[in-house]
Design an enzyme around this catalytic site. Structure first.
Site: not given
Length: 619
Positions: A163, A166, A323, A570
Site C-alpha cells: 500500500d 510498509d 482505511y 509517505e
C-alpha cells in the site's frame, strides 16, 4: 469486258491477246493520264509516290486518337523534360545531407507521468517480472495466503501491491487505485500511447487485477468470503509483536507472520473491487478471454456486495485504523455505473440511477467534504461518470431526471474548485485544501485535478464552451487552468520550490517514509529491529523511489523532509493513481481529445422508452 479501275476510270479488258506490246503500253499510258486527271486523296498518293516523295504528315495516328503532330511533339518533349527534372531533383535530395527536425521535447506533465508510473513497479509484491526496472527490489512475500488459516476458497494471495511505505496489502484503497488507472486509460489511451506508456500502465493494471482475482473464488457465481487485507500494522497498546509497522525491514527480508483478514459482509470493499475489475475489462476488451474473466469476477463481487450488506471496516480494527470506510452507498452508485459500462446490462444502470440509492450516498446534500473524491468516497467520481453518459448518449426516460441531477451536481462541484468561490480554503501558495487543513492533502488534490481536466474535456467533446455557476458562465479553460495550477504546485511551483514527486526536478524529498527505499541493498539481512537505524537516520534514502508522490505540505505550505513523519513523506497507491490520472489528462497537445466511444463499447444502442401518458383530466 469491262472492269472497275481502282483509280476511278473504266478499264476495258480484251478477251484475246492479239494486241501488240506497243499497243498495250500506249493504252496503259492513256489510262494513267485518265486516272490522274482527277485529284487523289492522301492514301492513294502514298501508293503511287515513293517514300521520299511523300508529303510530311500534319497528324499522328495513335490508334485510339489522332492528334496534331505539333502538339504530339511538344507533349512528348514536355514529359521527357519533366522526367529528367524530377530525376535531377531526386538526385539532389538524396545526395544533400538531411537535417531532421526534432520533435518538441515532452512537457513536464509527460515527464512526470513516466516517473509516477514507476512507483507502482517499486510497490509490487510477489515474484517480480524480469523487466521491473527497479534495481533495489526483488521477490518478496511469496508465501502470502498459503497458510492453513485462510478459507478453502483462498489458497494463494501472492502478488498485488504494497500500500505505502510498509508491506501491507490493503485491498480497499488498492482497488480504488486500479479503478482510477483504468478510467484514465479508457479516456486517454491516445495520450498514453504518445507518451510511450500505454503498455506500461496496462501492465500495472493487470498486475493488480490478477491479484484481485485471487482474493475470492472468481470462477463461482456466488461467494461468501473475500480477502480484505494481507499483513497487519496495529501497534497500539505498546505491542511489540513483529508486524509490518513495528518492524522496519525490506519486503524481501520479511520473516514474520502475515495474517490474512477476510470479510463476509463488506459491501464497500466488494463493490469497489467490482468497479476495478469492470473498468479493467474495458481496458483489456481486445483480450476477449481475459476481459470475460474480469467481467465474471466483477459480477460475482457486485452480487456479493448487494446481498451481504455491511462496511468492511466495521468488523476489522485494522481497517478502521488505517482505511476506515464511512459508507457503502457511494460504492453502490460507483460500482453500478462501472458494471453497466462493462456489461451493457441496464439493470445496473437502473440501480446506479435509483433516487433512493443516490439519497443514501449523499448526492442531494452538501457537507464539508462534498465533491471530494477519495479512496473512501467515490460519489463525485460517480457523478462525473454518469454525467458523461448524459452528455454523449442521452438515454432519456426513465434515467433523465436523476442523470440531470447528477449533471447539475457535477457543475456545482466544479464551481467549488474555483478560487472565486469559498467552498475550500487555499494555502498562500495556492494549494486547495480539500481536506480542510488536515494532513496528507495531495491525494485529494490530484483526484480533483483529474476530475476537473476530464470534465473540461467532456464539455469540449460535446461542443459545449463551458458551464454556469449560478448566473456566471465559466469557460472550460478556467477549469483546466485550475487543474494545471494544482499539479504545477506539486511539480515545484510552490513557495518552497520543491517537487513533491521523488525524482522529478532537482529539489524533491530525500527522506521518503518507505522501508525498501531507506534500507540499502547490500546483501545484509536486517531483522525486525535491525532496520530501525535506517528508519531513524538523518541521511537521505540510499534508494530513490522514483515517481512516488509524498503525502504533501501542511496548510501553511510547510514541509518537513523527515522519514519518521509519514504525514509529510509517505506515498500511497491511491495517491499516485490519482496523480497518474491527472498528469495524463494534462499531458501532450490539447488537440488530442478523449476517447468518446471505448467506454460505451459494451453498451447496446439506446432506444429511450417513452414516458407514460399523463393521467386523464378530471374537471
Amino acid at each position: 469486258m469491262y472492269g472497275r479501275d481502282p483509280w476511278g476510270g473504266p478499264l476495258e479488258i480484251n478477251a484475246t491477246d492479239s494486241a501488240t506490246e506497243e499497243e498495250r503500253s500506249r493504252n496503259l499510258q492513256d489510262l494513267d493520264r485518265a486516272a490522274l486527271s482527277r485529284p487523289l486523296d492522301e492514301t492513294q498518293q502514298s501508293w503511287l509516290l515513293g517514300p521520299g516523295e511523300q508529303k510530311k504528315k500534319k497528324y499522328v495516328d495513335l490508334g485510339c486518337i489522332i492528334v496534331s503532330r505539333k502538339i504530339f511533339v511538344w507533349t512528348l518533349g514536355t514529359v521527357l523534360f519533366a522526367a529528367f527534372l524530377a530525376g535531377f531533383i531526386a538526385l539532389i535530395v538524396n545526395t544533400v545531407p538531411r537535417h531532421h527536425h526534432k520533435h518538441p521535447p515532452p512537457d513536464n506533465y509527460t515527464l512526470a507521468l513516466r516517473k509516477a508510473l514507476m512507483f507502482f513497479n517499486a510497490q509490487k509484491s510477489g515474484k517480480l517480472p524480469k523487466h521491473n526496472n527497479v534495481s533495489w527490489r526483488g521477490n518478496s512475500c511469496t508465501q502470502d495466503g498459503k497458510s492453513s488459516e485462510t478459507s478453502s476458497a483462498i489458497k494463494d494471495l501472492v502478488g498485488g501491491y504494497y500500500d505505502a511505505g510498509d508491506a501491507i496489502k490493503f485491498n480497499f484503497p488498492a482497488s480504488f487505485a486500479i479503478t482510477m488507472l483504468s478510467w484514465s486509460v479508457i479516456e486517454y489511451s491516445a495520450k498514453y500511447e504518445a507518451a510511450g506508456e500505454l503498455d506500461h500502465v496496462k501492465e500495472v493494471i493487470k498486475w493488480g487485477t490478477d491479484y484481485f482475482l485471487k482474493t475470492f473464488n472468481h470462477t463461482a457465481d456466488t461467494i461468501t468470503t473475500l480477502a480484505a487485507q494481507v499483513g497487519v500494522g496495529d501497534t497500539s497498546g505498546g505491542s511489540t509483536t513483529p508486524n509490518d509497522h513495528y518492524c522496519w525491514m525490506r519486503p524481501e527480508d520479511i520473516d514474520y507472520d502475515r495474517p490474512v483478514t477476510e470479510c463476509h459482509s463488506c459491501s464497500d470493499l466488494a463493490a469497489e473491487m467490482a468497479a476495478a475489475l469492470a473498468s479493467a475489462s474495458i481496458v483489456f476488451k481486445d483480450n476477449k478471454a481475459y476481459s470475460k474473466k474480469l467481467v465474471h469476477g466483477a459480477t460475482t463481487l457486485f452480487k456479493f456486495s448487494r446481498e451481504q450488506r455491511g462496511r468492511y471496516s466495521a468488523g476489522s480494527s485494522e481497517a478502521a485504523i488505517f482505511y476506515n470506510s464511512t459508507s457503502y452507498w457511494d460504492e453502490f452508485v460507483w460500482g453500478g455505473a462501472w458494471m453497466y459500462f462493462a456489461t451493457g446490462n441496464s439493470s445496473y444502470l437502473k440501480l446506479a440511477t435509483a433516487p433512493g440509492l443516490a439519497k443514501h450516498a449523499g448526492a442531494f446534500w452538501g457537507g464539508p467534504d462534498y465533491g471530494v473524491l477519495s479512496w473512501d468516497n467515490k460519489l463525485a467520481g460517480a457523478q462525473v461518470l454518469l454525467s458523461r453518459l448524459r452528455l454523449f448518449l442521452s438515454p432519456g426516460y426513465p434515467y433523465e431526471e436523476i442523470l440531470r441531477t447528477f449533471h447539475n451536481q457535477t457543475s456545482i462541484i466544479m464551481c467549488s474548485y474555483l478560487p472565486v468561490f469559498t467552498s475550500f480554503n487555499r494555502t498562500k501558495g495556492g494549494l486547495i485544501q480539500l481536506n480542510h487543513g488536515r494532513p496528507q492533502p495531495l491525494q485529494y488534490v490530484v483526484n480533483a485535478a483529474f476530475l476537473a481536466a476530464l470534465y473540461s474535456d467532456y464539455l469540449d467533446a460535446a461542443d459545449t464552451p463551458g458551464w454556469y455557476c449560478g448566473p456566471n458562465f465559466f469557460s472550460t479553460d478556467v477549469l483546466r487552468n485550475f487543474a494545471k495550477t494544482q499539479i504545477d504546485y506539486i511539480l515545484g511551483n510552490n513557495p518552497r520550490k520543491m517537487s513533491y514527486i521523488v525524482g522529478f526536478g532537482n529539489h524533491y524529498p530525500k527522506h521518503v517514509h518507505h522501508r525498501g527505499a531507506s534500507i540499502p541493498k547490500n546483501k545484509v539481512k536486517y531483522n525486525c529491529k535491525g532496520g530501525w537505524k535506517w528508519r531513524d537516520t538523518s541521511k537521505p534514502n540510499p534508494n530513490t523511489i522514483v515517481g512516488a508522490m509524498v503525502a504533501g505540505p501542511d496548510k501553511h505550505d510547510g514541509f518537513h523532509d523527515v522519514r519518521t513523519n509519514y504525514n509529510y513523506t509517505e506515498p500511497t497507491l491511491a495517491g499516485n493513481a490519482g496523480l497518474v490520472a491527472a498528469l495524463v489528462a494534462l499531458s501532450g497537445d490539447k488537440s488530442t481529445l478523449i476517447d468518446k466511444n471505448t467506454l460505451f463499447s459494451a453498451v447496446p444502442p439506446m432506444f429511450p422508452t417513452p414516458p407514460p401518458p399523463p393521467a386523464p383530466w378530471k374537471p
